[in-house]
Design a protein around this motif. Structure first.
Motif, PDB file in Angstrom:
ATOM      1  N   ILE A  34       6.668  15.095  -3.317  1.00 25.71           N
ATOM      2  CA  ILE A  34       7.481  14.846  -2.124  1.00 25.71           C
ATOM      3  C   ILE A  34       6.840  13.780  -1.242  1.00 25.71           C
ATOM      4  N   ILE A  35       5.529  13.883  -1.021  1.00 32.29           N
ATOM      5  CA  ILE A  35       4.831  12.881  -0.205  1.00 32.29           C
ATOM      6  C   ILE A  35       4.917  11.513  -0.870  1.00 32.29           C
ATOM      7  N   GLY A  36       4.735  11.469  -2.185  1.00 31.62           N
ATOM      8  CA  GLY A  36       4.846  10.200  -2.914  1.00 31.62           C
ATOM      9  C   GLY A  36       6.223   9.598  -2.807  1.00 31.62           C
ATOM     10  N   LEU A  37       7.235  10.452  -2.928  1.00 33.86           N
ATOM     11  CA  LEU A  37       8.616   9.976  -2.795  1.00 33.86           C
ATOM     12  C   LEU A  37       8.885   9.458  -1.383  1.00 33.86           C
ATOM     13  N   LEU A  38       8.386  10.162  -0.377  1.00 31.46           N
ATOM     14  CA  LEU A  38       8.566   9.719   1.010  1.00 31.46           C
ATOM     15  C   LEU A  38       7.844   8.397   1.286  1.00 31.46           C
ATOM     16  N   VAL A  95       0.836  -1.208   0.000  1.00 27.39           N
ATOM     17  CA  VAL A  95       0.000   0.000   0.000  1.00 27.39           C
ATOM     18  C   VAL A  95       0.866   1.252   0.000  1.00 27.39           C
ATOM     19  N   LEU A  96       1.892   1.299   0.832  1.00 26.69           N
ATOM     20  CA  LEU A  96       2.813   2.441   0.835  1.00 26.69           C
ATOM     21  C   LEU A  96       3.445   2.651  -0.534  1.00 26.69           C
ATOM     22  N   ILE A 117       3.672   5.793  -5.505  1.00 27.55           N
ATOM     23  CA  ILE A 117       3.807   5.890  -6.968  1.00 27.55           C
ATOM     24  C   ILE A 117       2.652   6.671  -7.571  1.00 27.55           C
ATOM     25  N   VAL A 118       1.438   6.438  -7.077  1.00 27.03           N
ATOM     26  CA  VAL A 118       0.274   7.180  -7.580  1.00 27.03           C
ATOM     27  C   VAL A 118       0.453   8.678  -7.322  1.00 27.03           C
ATOM     28  N   THR A 140       7.102   6.066  -0.950  1.00 33.38           N
ATOM     29  CA  THR A 140       7.823   5.016  -1.671  1.00 33.38           C
ATOM     30  C   THR A 140       9.112   4.653  -0.924  1.00 33.38           C
ATOM     31  N   ALA A 141       9.815   5.660  -0.448  1.00 33.09           N
ATOM     32  CA  ALA A 141      11.039   5.407   0.324  1.00 33.09           C
ATOM     33  C   ALA A 141      10.719   4.673   1.622  1.00 33.09           C
ATOM     34  N   ALA A 142       9.600   5.028   2.260  1.00 32.49           N
ATOM     35  CA  ALA A 142       9.203   4.349   3.493  1.00 32.49           C
ATOM     36  C   ALA A 142       8.931   2.872   3.231  1.00 32.49           C
TER      37      ALA A 142
END
Length: 158
Positions: free
Chosen positions: A33-37, A9-10, A15-16, A39-41
């Motif tokens: 930025i939220i998407g990147l965070l 889910v993360l 990615i979405v 995905t990194a999480a």
């Protein structure tokens, strides 16, 4: 420790959000930025919870999913139905030299709600009312002429 469903889910939400940032609302950067965070999480949680082998696997899957999603989103025109293609080409008396003066009379060519078109001396001009609605075909009088704005009112006989 998070389970696999949480990692998936993360990853997918991240990615979405990155795709939303790049395609639908570019320039805001907050979704990217939220998407990147997120995905990194997902990648970090997979490293911590399941070890290096699965962590690198999730990292590879994330990179592949993001690359494939962006490639097909941008390349195939999948988002064309959702994006605006046209532009507004209308003008409101821009640099139009007209001979309309305070007190002139004309006929409303369109319904004025509160703006529309009026014909004065064989010249069609975009006008506005003082807030009232005027039906097409009604005789109107100019009450004020301003730069790029002509104000009219309906003529009430009686």
């Amino acid at each position: 420790m998070l389970d696999w469903l949480s990692i998936v889910v993360l990853l997918l939400v991240g990615i979405v959000l990155i795709v939303v940032e790049l395609i639908f609302i570019p320039g805001t950067t907050i979704f990217g930025i939220i998407g990147l965070l997120l995905t990194a999480a997902a990648v970090i949680v997979s490293f911590v919870g399941y070890g290096n082998a699965l962590g690198f696997g999730i990292l590879g899957i994330a990179a592949a999913l993001l690359g494939i999603t962006l490639f097909f989103s941008l390349r195939t025109g999948a988002w064309d139905k959702l994006s605006l293609k046209g532009s507004n080409q209308s003008r409101v008396n821009e640099e139009v030299k007209h001979n309309v003066w305070k007190g002139d009379r004309g006929i409303a060519l369109s319904t004025l709600r509160p703006s529309g078109k009026v014909e004065f001396k064989e010249t069609t001009v975009e006008v506005s009312t003082l807030g009232q609605y005027v039906d097409a075909g009604t005789e109107v009088r100019v009450v004020d002429v301003r730069p790029n704005k002509i104000l009219v009112e309906p003529i009430v006989e009686g």
